[in-house]
Design a protein around this motif. Structure first.
Motif, PDB file in Angstrom:
ATOM      1  N   GLY A 229       0.471  -0.971  -0.038  1.00  0.00           N
ATOM      2  CA  GLY A 229       0.177  -0.065  -0.061  1.00  0.00           C
ATOM      3  C   GLY A 229       0.578   1.067   0.131  1.00  0.00           C
ATOM      4  O   GLY A 229       2.288   1.446  -0.141  1.00  0.00           O
ATOM      5  N   ARG A 230       0.383   2.414  -0.451  1.00  0.00           N
ATOM      6  CA  ARG A 230       0.298   3.672   0.339  1.00  0.00           C
ATOM      7  C   ARG A 230       0.614   4.053   1.056  1.00  0.00           C
ATOM      8  O   ARG A 230      -0.915   4.006   1.992  1.00  0.00           O
ATOM      9  CB  ARG A 230      -0.086   4.935  -0.768  1.00  0.00           C
ATOM     10  N   LEU A 231       2.079   4.900   1.620  1.00  0.00           N
ATOM     11  CA  LEU A 231       1.019   5.499   3.479  1.00  0.00           C
ATOM     12  C   LEU A 231       1.008   7.753   2.349  1.00  0.00           C
ATOM     13  O   LEU A 231       0.839   7.577   1.688  1.00  0.00           O
ATOM     14  CB  LEU A 231       2.694   5.973   3.228  1.00  0.00           C
ATOM     15  N   LEU A 232      -0.108   7.818   3.329  1.00  0.00           N
ATOM     16  CA  LEU A 232      -0.664   9.709   3.431  1.00  0.00           C
ATOM     17  C   LEU A 232       0.680  10.127   3.484  1.00  0.00           C
ATOM     18  O   LEU A 232       0.890  11.393   3.379  1.00  0.00           O
ATOM     19  CB  LEU A 232      -1.713   9.103   4.262  1.00  0.00           C
ATOM     20  N   ASN A 233       1.228  10.236   5.109  1.00  0.00           N
ATOM     21  CA  ASN A 233       1.894  11.155   5.722  1.00  0.00           C
ATOM     22  C   ASN A 233       2.606  10.759   6.589  1.00  0.00           C
ATOM     23  O   ASN A 233       2.615   9.485   6.873  1.00  0.00           O
ATOM     24  CB  ASN A 233       1.325  12.716   5.999  1.00  0.00           C
ATOM     25  N   GLN A 234       3.690  12.060   7.258  1.00  0.00           N
ATOM     26  CA  GLN A 234       4.339  11.105   8.711  1.00  0.00           C
ATOM     27  C   GLN A 234       3.440  10.927   9.525  1.00  0.00           C
ATOM     28  O   GLN A 234       3.644   9.640  10.152  1.00  0.00           O
ATOM     29  CB  GLN A 234       5.242  12.815   8.766  1.00  0.00           C
ATOM     30  N   PHE A 235       2.089  10.737   9.912  1.00  0.00           N
ATOM     31  CA  PHE A 235       1.489  11.066  10.397  1.00  0.00           C
ATOM     32  C   PHE A 235       0.861   9.711  10.710  1.00  0.00           C
ATOM     33  O   PHE A 235       0.537   8.549  11.943  1.00  0.00           O
ATOM     34  CB  PHE A 235       0.327  11.542  10.990  1.00  0.00           C
TER      35      PHE A 235
ATOM     36  N   ARG B 158       5.218   1.072  13.533  1.00  0.00           N
ATOM     37  CA  ARG B 158       3.882   0.638  13.569  1.00  0.00           C
ATOM     38  C   ARG B 158       3.283   1.581  11.863  1.00  0.00           C
ATOM     39  O   ARG B 158       3.359   2.890  12.558  1.00  0.00           O
ATOM     40  CB  ARG B 158       2.632   1.746  14.078  1.00  0.00           C
ATOM     41  N   VAL B 159       2.362   0.776  10.548  1.00  0.00           N
ATOM     42  CA  VAL B 159       2.389   1.210   9.371  1.00  0.00           C
ATOM     43  C   VAL B 159       1.582   1.572   9.363  1.00  0.00           C
ATOM     44  O   VAL B 159       0.342  -0.162   8.908  1.00  0.00           O
ATOM     45  CB  VAL B 159       4.251   1.311   8.531  1.00  0.00           C
ATOM     46  N   ALA B 160       0.253   2.440   9.000  1.00  0.00           N
ATOM     47  CA  ALA B 160      -1.176   2.695   8.421  1.00  0.00           C
ATOM     48  C   ALA B 160      -0.816   2.878   7.145  1.00  0.00           C
ATOM     49  O   ALA B 160       0.139   3.984   6.331  1.00  0.00           O
ATOM     50  CB  ALA B 160      -2.219   3.481   9.240  1.00  0.00           C
ATOM     51  N   THR B 161      -1.751   1.828   6.389  1.00  0.00           N
ATOM     52  CA  THR B 161      -1.346   2.352   4.667  1.00  0.00           C
ATOM     53  C   THR B 161      -2.793   1.660   3.886  1.00  0.00           C
ATOM     54  O   THR B 161      -3.840   1.156   4.426  1.00  0.00           O
ATOM     55  CB  THR B 161      -0.404   1.213   3.828  1.00  0.00           C
ATOM     56  N   THR B 162      -2.992   2.310   2.780  1.00  0.00           N
ATOM     57  CA  THR B 162      -4.037   2.041   1.930  1.00  0.00           C
ATOM     58  C   THR B 162      -3.694   1.284   0.918  1.00  0.00           C
ATOM     59  O   THR B 162      -2.488   1.568   0.063  1.00  0.00           O
ATOM     60  CB  THR B 162      -4.373   3.802   1.573  1.00  0.00           C
TER      61      THR B 162
ATOM     62  N   THR C 112      -9.721  -1.339  -2.910  1.00  0.00           N
ATOM     63  CA  THR C 112      -8.736  -0.256  -2.212  1.00  0.00           C
ATOM     64  C   THR C 112      -9.445  -1.354  -0.553  1.00  0.00           C
ATOM     65  O   THR C 112     -10.236  -1.570  -0.301  1.00  0.00           O
ATOM     66  CB  THR C 112      -9.240   0.798  -1.141  1.00  0.00           C
ATOM     67  N   SER C 113      -8.132  -1.243   0.653  1.00  0.00           N
ATOM     68  CA  SER C 113      -8.783  -1.696   1.599  1.00  0.00           C
ATOM     69  C   SER C 113      -7.379  -0.631   2.411  1.00  0.00           C
ATOM     70  O   SER C 113      -6.920  -0.132   2.051  1.00  0.00           O
ATOM     71  CB  SER C 113      -8.437  -2.989   1.945  1.00  0.00           C
ATOM     72  N   ASN C 114      -7.474  -0.614   4.195  1.00  0.00           N
ATOM     73  CA  ASN C 114      -6.779   0.035   5.237  1.00  0.00           C
ATOM     74  C   ASN C 114      -6.151  -1.483   6.171  1.00  0.00           C
ATOM     75  O   ASN C 114      -7.154  -1.311   6.270  1.00  0.00           O
ATOM     76  CB  ASN C 114      -7.357   1.247   5.482  1.00  0.00           C
ATOM     77  N   ASP C 115      -4.410  -0.668   5.968  1.00  0.00           N
ATOM     78  CA  ASP C 115      -3.895  -2.238   6.644  1.00  0.00           C
ATOM     79  C   ASP C 115      -3.152  -0.866   7.778  1.00  0.00           C
ATOM     80  O   ASP C 115      -2.609  -0.371   7.618  1.00  0.00           O
ATOM     81  CB  ASP C 115      -3.210  -2.895   6.185  1.00  0.00           C
ATOM     82  N   VAL C 116      -3.170  -1.762   8.875  1.00  0.00           N
ATOM     83  CA  VAL C 116      -2.179  -1.528  10.044  1.00  0.00           C
ATOM     84  C   VAL C 116      -1.032  -2.269   9.925  1.00  0.00           C
ATOM     85  O   VAL C 116      -1.240  -3.946  10.430  1.00  0.00           O
ATOM     86  CB  VAL C 116      -2.941  -0.923  11.392  1.00  0.00           C
ATOM     87  N   TYR C 117       0.259  -2.246   9.957  1.00  0.00           N
ATOM     88  CA  TYR C 117       1.697  -3.209  10.047  1.00  0.00           C
ATOM     89  C   TYR C 117       2.293  -3.153  11.114  1.00  0.00           C
ATOM     90  O   TYR C 117       2.394  -1.939  11.509  1.00  0.00           O
ATOM     91  CB  TYR C 117       1.551  -3.401   9.105  1.00  0.00           C
TER      92      TYR C 117
END
Length: 675
Positions: free
Chosen positions: A346-352, A363-367, A378-383
């Motif tokens: 997935g892709r990252l939104l920003n530094q937050f 911890r990384v949150a991506t779409t 699409t779906s959204n994930d936290v790794y």
């Protein structure tokens, strides 16, 4: 309808928004301003500082204040001829120093024109007697060859350079340049931890002459300091630095395995000692050079590590997918050391969307999107990755068909906002990094672009209202939301307020450093008695009813859900965290948005504040006083904006010579020539 200069018209805020104030039925009784903020104090008075992501990690910005009452502003000043839309025809670049008189006004006490230093300012740090200003310039290569038969993409060309100017500000009224660093490559971001500043520079080399496998670097040191008052004398003093040289040897480059095999790009992390003026002038710059493109998607730093995120696209079986590669580097004073690399789908939104947990885990949150899926698949994930870079936990498949609009991590929680027609707010537990889990979810209209923890049980959101339209949504005005997350299984929105119609804008939607929040306790310590904390955001407010009144024959305005309103206010909006209006400040003159009716075709043109010199983008607080900043002005007012204690003109005595930057749009000037 117009805000008075420095005036507070709470009724106008609400009527222009076309929305009622919601009562905060569960508003916090106290707020701690849980998100980090750098600050300084003097004689019991405090300057709020830059709104930063992590406590103890400063972020470079255009406005910084010090404990002794001085404010430093780096940016564009505007002048010349005033155009019909309110913009100025010319601009220049300055470092300005403003002194605050507690109980009095503000005064411009020094200014440094940056044209002689070939620097278009980006952001800065101030630490004690040292001011470190980052900027950009054009690096032009000189060639001794009379002809050039190489392919056009390898011929002599220009390259963006990053300039770091170190000033001795032991006397703030007379900043003295002690050093100038010039790095081949563009400015990406910067952080400061204690007395070391860390700069990220990226060089793209595929379209320029491959004069060296690593970027060039030039170090200009001024033993006795240099007062920037004459470009010619500066050039003479700088000549002693000699030609630019490679920043490191090829054997010192770190090569890593990335999603892309393209090694044309180089990323450099530079550590600079700013502990005092002597160190800023003499301490060597230490670098870590990495042979890959990194940091374009986000730069995040904890107290111990720097993370550079790069989202890359690759073809796959006729489809496509994104993945985000994250480089982890250890920060230890002057030492910057590459540790590991990790990747998440997935892709990252920003530094937050990045955060280091209490155990050193990332911890990384991506779409993400399926390789052969449509754009809506699409779906959204936290790794979660452990300290070695191994993936140890994940929660995936959140909000199918939507994408992440904002994310905020605390020590053990992730608050995630996704959107397509409504705004699901997810509360995700991260107590066990190997088993993250969704605790609760809330669906409401609109979405939040920025989330700011108020205390342990409340989160403030800044975003947009929206209404469903077909398979998507129409984005409307600016929306503030207060969320109660004390019951994590059932998060609630306890207050909401929409200001402005479609067409309204705020820098805080995209730039967290434009947002300020001051806790109730901090305000009370300054003698300001309020029942809740107070926040401030710059905003441009648009009114659809005003646009329709000015253009009564415009069918699009009358019927389309996509129609935008006419801007009628730009300035700083101030509310408490229960979303009650506190006040506002504008730097624009009365009647700025009166408009210009051409008459012949019924078109109605209004002014634009963007290049007017009075477009507010930042704010600070010191004690009970509110400071707002635009290109040309600093206003000191009461917190509600009703009382103006003083103003400072940052463009005072500026000269705008023809040819410097005649279009007025701030693209920069000046060149550094590498021989």
């Amino acid at each position: 309808m117009m805000f008075a200069r420095g005036g507070a018209v709470a009724e106008a805020m609400d009527s222009a928004a076309g929305a009622d104030d919601f009562a905060a039925d569960a508003a916090p009784s106290a707020d701690s301003g849980a998100a980090a903020e750098t600050s300084s104090s003097s004689d019991g008075e405090e300057f709020s500082g830059t709104n930063v992501q992590e406590e103890g990690v400063d972020e470079a910005d255009t406005v910084k204040a010090t404990a002794d009452g001085f404010i430093y502003v780096a940016g564009t000043v505007r002048g010349g001829e005033r155009r019909s839309d309110g913009s100025y025809s010319d601009c220049g670049y300055r470092l300005s120093v403003v002194r605050d008189d507690p109980g009095g006004g503000v005064e411009l006490v020094a200014s440094v024109d940056l044209e002689p230093l070939a620097t278009t300012p980006k952001a800065m740090f101030v630490d004690g007697d040292v001011l470190l200003l980052y900027g950009s310039a054009d690096l032009v290569y000189e060639s001794e060859e009379e002809t050039d038969d190489r392919p056009y993409w390898c011929r002599d060309s220009s390259q963006t350079a990053t300039v770091a100017l170190a000033f001795d500000v032991s006397d703030p009224t007379a900043p003295t340049l002690v050093r100038r660093h010039v790095f081949e490559g563009r400015y990406v971001s910067a952080r400061k931890i204690d007395t070391f500043a860390y700069l990220v520079v990226a060089r793209s080399s595929w379209y320029v002459t491959p004069r060296a496998s690593v970027p060039f670097y030039r170090d200009e040191t001024f033993e006795d300091g240099f007062a920037v008052d004459d470009g010619a004398s500066y050039a003479e003093a700088a000549a002693a630095a000699g030609p630019a040289a490679p920043i490191c040897g090829c054997g010192d480059v770190t090569y890593v395995s990335a999603a892309s095999t393209n090694l044309d790009d180089v990323t450099v992390i530079v550590a600079l000692d700013v502990s005092d003026a002597t160190a800023a002038r003499t301490a060597p710059a230490t670098v870590e050079t990495i042979a890959m493109r990194a940091g374009d998607s986000a730069v995040y730093a904890s107290r111990t590590h720097l993370y550079l995120a790069q989202t890359e696209w690759s073809g796959y079986d006729g489809g496509s997918y994104y993945r985000t590669v994250v480089l982890k580097l250890r920060l230890d004073g002057a030492d910057v050391t590459y540790e590991t690399i990790m990747a998440a789908p997935g892709r990252l939104l920003n530094q937050f969307a990045l955060s280091q947990g209490p155990g050193g885990e990332l911890r990384v949150a991506t779409t993400s999107r399926e390789p052969d899926g449509a754009w809506r698949d699409t779906s959204n994930d936290v790794y979660v990755f452990d300290a070695t870079g191994e993936r140890v936990g994940a929660v995936t498949g959140l909000a199918p068909g939507e994408e992440i609009m904002s994310a905020r991590f605390t020590a053990t929680r992730c608050y995630l906002v996704t959107f397509v027609q409504t705004d699901p707010l997810f509360v995700i537990a991260l107590d066990d990094p190997t088993q993250p889990e969704v605790l609760g979810e809330l669906k409401i209209p609109g979405f939040s672009s920025y989330l700011h923890p108020v205390n342990d049980t409340h989160v403030l959101g800044v975003g947009r209202d929206a209404v469903a339209e077909g398979n998507g949504a129409v984005v409307l005005g600016i929306q503030f939301s207060l969320f109660d997350v004390s019951d994590e299984l059932n998060p609630r929105r306890v207050a909401a307020l929409t200001v402005g119609d479609r067409g309204s804008e705020s820098e805080a939607l995209d730039e967290h450093k434009a947002f300020q929040l001051w806790s109730r306790e901090a305000l009370r310590a300054a003698g300001v008695l309020r029942t809740a904390g107070v926040f401030a955001v710059p905003a441009s407010l648009a009114s659809l009813s005003l646009a329709r009144a000015r253009q009564p024959d415009n069918d699009y305005l009358a019927t389309s859900p996509w129609a935008s309103g006419e801007t009628w206010f730009q300035g700083l909006l101030v509310y408490d965290v229960a979303l009650a209006a506190v006040g506002n400040v504008t730097h624009l003159p009365e009647g700025f948005y009166a408009g210009n009716d051409d008459g012949d075709d019924g078109w109605y043109g209004t002014a634009s504040s963007q290049y007017s010199g009075a477009h507010v983008t930042r704010s600070l607080r010191r004690g009970a006083d509110l400071f707002s900043f635009s290109d040309n002005h600093v206003f000191k007012t009461s917190l509600d904006g009703r009382t103006v204690a003083g103003t400072a003109n940052l463009a005072a005595n500026a000269s705008f010579e023809a040819g410097d930057d005649d279009d007025g749009y701030g693209y920069g000037y000046g060149y550094f020539v590498a021989k």
